[in-house]
Design a protein around this motif. Structure first.
Motif, PDB file in Angstrom:
ATOM      1  N   ASN A  22      -2.617   3.452  -7.016  1.00  0.00           N
ATOM      2  CA  ASN A  22      -4.006   3.316  -7.454  1.00  0.00           C
ATOM      3  C   ASN A  22      -4.530   1.892  -7.299  1.00  0.00           C
ATOM      4  O   ASN A  22      -5.737   1.656  -7.372  1.00  0.00           O
ATOM      5  CB  ASN A  22      -4.150   3.710  -8.936  1.00  0.00           C
ATOM      6  CG  ASN A  22      -4.065   5.211  -9.147  1.00  0.00           C
ATOM      7  OD1 ASN A  22      -4.305   5.970  -8.208  1.00  0.00           O
ATOM      8  ND2 ASN A  22      -3.717   5.626 -10.343  1.00  0.00           N
TER       9      ASN A  22
ATOM     10  N   ARG B 280      -5.672  -1.696  -6.015  1.00  0.00           N
ATOM     11  CA  ARG B 280      -6.318  -2.330  -4.869  1.00  0.00           C
ATOM     12  C   ARG B 280      -6.631  -3.771  -5.263  1.00  0.00           C
ATOM     13  O   ARG B 280      -7.684  -4.068  -5.834  1.00  0.00           O
ATOM     14  CB  ARG B 280      -7.614  -1.598  -4.496  1.00  0.00           C
ATOM     15  CG  ARG B 280      -7.436  -0.120  -4.179  1.00  0.00           C
ATOM     16  CD  ARG B 280      -6.748   0.108  -2.827  1.00  0.00           C
ATOM     17  NE  ARG B 280      -6.720   1.534  -2.498  1.00  0.00           N
ATOM     18  CZ  ARG B 280      -5.750   2.353  -2.841  1.00  0.00           C
ATOM     19  NH1 ARG B 280      -4.727   1.896  -3.578  1.00  0.00           N
ATOM     20  NH2 ARG B 280      -5.764   3.627  -2.498  1.00  0.00           N
TER      21      ARG B 280
ATOM     22  N   ASP C 234      -6.137   0.862 -13.583  1.00  0.00           N
ATOM     23  CA  ASP C 234      -4.872   0.284 -13.135  1.00  0.00           C
ATOM     24  C   ASP C 234      -5.105  -1.007 -12.355  1.00  0.00           C
ATOM     25  O   ASP C 234      -4.377  -1.990 -12.519  1.00  0.00           O
ATOM     26  CB  ASP C 234      -4.111   1.294 -12.262  1.00  0.00           C
ATOM     27  CG  ASP C 234      -3.622   2.490 -13.060  1.00  0.00           C
ATOM     28  OD1 ASP C 234      -3.838   2.496 -14.293  1.00  0.00           O
ATOM     29  OD2 ASP C 234      -3.044   3.412 -12.471  1.00  0.00           O
ATOM     30  N   THR C 235      -6.117  -1.022 -11.494  1.00  0.00           N
ATOM     31  CA  THR C 235      -6.424  -2.224 -10.720  1.00  0.00           C
ATOM     32  C   THR C 235      -6.850  -3.361 -11.636  1.00  0.00           C
ATOM     33  O   THR C 235      -6.392  -4.502 -11.493  1.00  0.00           O
ATOM     34  CB  THR C 235      -7.545  -1.929  -9.697  1.00  0.00           C
ATOM     35  OG1 THR C 235      -7.103  -0.924  -8.792  1.00  0.00           O
ATOM     36  CG2 THR C 235      -7.912  -3.185  -8.925  1.00  0.00           C
TER      37      THR C 235
ATOM     38  N   GLN D 169      -7.903   4.656 -11.217  1.00  0.00           N
ATOM     39  CA  GLN D 169      -7.783   3.636 -10.187  1.00  0.00           C
ATOM     40  C   GLN D 169      -8.378   2.315 -10.658  1.00  0.00           C
ATOM     41  O   GLN D 169      -7.753   1.255 -10.519  1.00  0.00           O
ATOM     42  CB  GLN D 169      -8.478   4.078  -8.895  1.00  0.00           C
ATOM     43  CG  GLN D 169      -8.343   3.040  -7.774  1.00  0.00           C
ATOM     44  CD  GLN D 169      -8.957   3.512  -6.459  1.00  0.00           C
ATOM     45  OE1 GLN D 169      -9.268   4.677  -6.306  1.00  0.00           O
ATOM     46  NE2 GLN D 169      -9.115   2.597  -5.527  1.00  0.00           N
ATOM     47  N   LYS D 170      -9.582   2.355 -11.225  1.00  0.00           N
ATOM     48  CA  LYS D 170     -10.209   1.126 -11.721  1.00  0.00           C
ATOM     49  C   LYS D 170      -9.423   0.538 -12.886  1.00  0.00           C
ATOM     50  O   LYS D 170      -9.259  -0.671 -12.992  1.00  0.00           O
ATOM     51  CB  LYS D 170     -11.654   1.409 -12.142  1.00  0.00           C
ATOM     52  CG  LYS D 170     -12.608   1.606 -10.978  1.00  0.00           C
ATOM     53  CD  LYS D 170     -14.044   1.734 -11.471  1.00  0.00           C
ATOM     54  CE  LYS D 170     -15.009   1.875 -10.287  1.00  0.00           C
ATOM     55  NZ  LYS D 170     -16.410   2.004 -10.754  1.00  0.00           N
TER      56      LYS D 170
END
Length: 490
Positions: free
Chosen positions: A210, A212, A90-91, A87-88
């Motif tokens: 993922n 944000r 991809d963001t 997630q981190k």
């Protein structure tokens, strides 16, 4: 050791070996590409055509630098840091890509202003706009992402395919001196064209759910990127400044002579740099773990290797300067011989300053010394270019480059000696000097006797390697064992 850990360890070792092999293949093809394509392009476009493209490309590269603001180097670290948190990762990737896109749009405003209002560029505005594709390709290419996740297989395969296609396109579409637009497109394609593949391939790595994205999240990447940008900006002065100043002060033809004269020098630097990278470990890790004895041993080994390689390469190219220029560029580039002779010593200076600056001082958090040294070199380069280019053209720019690189070396040695003993005595290697002199004495008569330039180069290069290697083997020089070990590992 548990079997699971053993299997994981073996997998990691295999992965590292594969990455080294793939990186080596990518480096070799990158070196071979200009050796195959530039001789053809130089004979078709002649000094003026090569000069026009390289002058405009140098300006485009400055715009790329300004719009990148250090993002590539910063982004590699950020992506690598979040490899285990999708997630981190991809963001972060999308945030940096959005920031890069905004900066890219600003860059195209600069491109339009230069093409419309600077007469020297407006004259070839179509070519300038074609070359400006480098800006958007660099932005969407996200090469930093693939380096961050260490996808060397994709990087290598992509690079080879694009280089082969570019070489074929050059031979098909560039047929006379007026084909500058076609050559410009191929130049862009060979350098950053593969970035389109990068962008299309990115969807396989990024999971939309993922991501944000926030405005503050995008802006947080600006400040750390700017810190890297300062160093990159100063260093880039050496790479592009000479062509830009030559174009404005002396004309396209002189840019062509300078480009041809320095091409072989920088190919030699690439070879030395790629071999050096194989022997150099992650120096920052050794420093971080306070394993300074191992660190010193590896640096000593690297210094010996760089001197062992740079001295005979400089001497051999100095002896073969005329046949090399004629074979590589053609009769129209005879004026490039002086350029090449003046720039050959920078092989020695840049090899050692790269080692000292990037492998010693930078890991020690002494980047301020590196910035001071390259700032001093840049100022000397600018002043000497202004003084020498109007009277001596490309040769003047070559002299300015030599003085600038020499000054960077001296400043780094002086300011960095309390962190590492880079004294003149430390760099004095009598065995390599003697071996280079013996090699030169042997191949110089051959270079005079053999009339055919291609046979001349082949015979002298092979004879030089044999003589120098035999001399080192007789005295059981440690570099012979290092090279044997390297070949065995490969």
């Amino acid at each position: 050791m548990p079997s699971g850990l053993t299997g994981q360890s073996n997998t990691n070792v295999a992965s590292v070996k594969t990455n080294i092999l793939l990186n080596g293949i990518n480096t070799v093809t990158g070196i071979l590409f200009p050796l195959i394509t530039f001789p053809y392009a130089a004979r078709i476009l002649l000094p003026e055509g090569i000069g026009i493209v390289n002058f405009q490309m140098s300006i485009i590269n400055y715009i790329v630098l300004l719009t990148s603001i250090g993002i590539p180097m910063y982004a590699i670290k950020e992506v690598a840091r979040h490899q285990n948190d999708r997630q981190k990762r991809d963001t972060t990737t999308v945030e940096i890509l959005i920031l890069s896109t905004v900066l890219c749009l600003i860059g195209y405003i600069v491109v339009w202003a230069l093409a419309e209002y600077v007469p020297r560029i407006h004259h070839e505005a179509k070519l300038f706009y074609v070359l400006s594709l480098t800006i958007i390709f660099t932005t969407v290419g996200v090469s930093w992402f693939y380096q961050g996740i260490e996808d060397f297989k994709f990087i290598t395969i992509r690079g080879i395919i694009v280089r082969v296609v570019s070489a074929c396109a050059l031979f098909i579409f560039v047929r006379d001196a007026g084909d500058l637009i076609a050559y410009g497109l191929i130049t862009v394609g060979s350098t950053v064209g593969n970035n389109l593949i990068n962008f299309a391939h990115l969807r396989k790595h990024i999971e939309p759910r993922n991501i944000r994205i926030t405005f503050s999240g995008i802006l947080r990447h600006l400040n750390p990127s700017l810190k890297v940008f300062v160093l990159n900006l100063i260093i880039s002065l050496y790479i592009h400044l000479n062509s830009v100043m030559l174009g404005f002060l002396s004309g396209d033809e002189e840019v062509g002579f300078f480009t041809a004269g320095t091409k072989i020098t920088f190919v030699a630097l690439s070879i030395i740099g790629s071999l050096g990278a194989v022997l150099l470990p992650r120096c920052s890790n050794l420093i971080h773990e306070n394993r300074m004895e191992e660190f010193k041993e590896l640096i000593d080994k690297s210094v010996r290797m760089l001197i062992c390689l740079s001295l005979p390469i400089m001497a051999g190219l100095a002896i073969l300067v005329r046949p090399v220029i004629l074979a590589f560029c053609g009769d129209a580039f005879e004026s490039s011989e002086q350029v090449m002779l003046w720039t050959l010593p920078i092989i020695f200076f840049i090899s050692l300053t790269n080692l000292m600056g990037l492998q010693i001082l930078y890991p020690m958090d002494k980047v301020s010394i590196v910035i001071k040294s390259v700032t001093g070199g840049a100022l000397i380069n600018i002043v000497l270019n202004l003084l020498l280019i109007p009277s001596y053209g490309a040769t003047g720019a070559a002299i300015a480059t030599l003085c600038a690189e020499g000054s960077v070396f001296v400043i780094q040695v002086f300011l960095g000696k309390k962190f590492y003993p880079f004294s003149p005595g430390y760099l004095f290697q009598p065995r390599y000097i003697t071996g280079t002199l013996l090699m030169s004495a042997a191949i110089y008569p051959l270079s005079i006797i053999i009339d055919n330039i291609y046979l001349n180069i082949i015979v002298c290069v092979l004879s030089g390697i044999l003589i120098f290697a035999t001399y080192l083997a007789i005295f059981r020089d440690p570099m012979i064992d290092e090279l044997k070990s390297l070949i065995h590992r490969k």
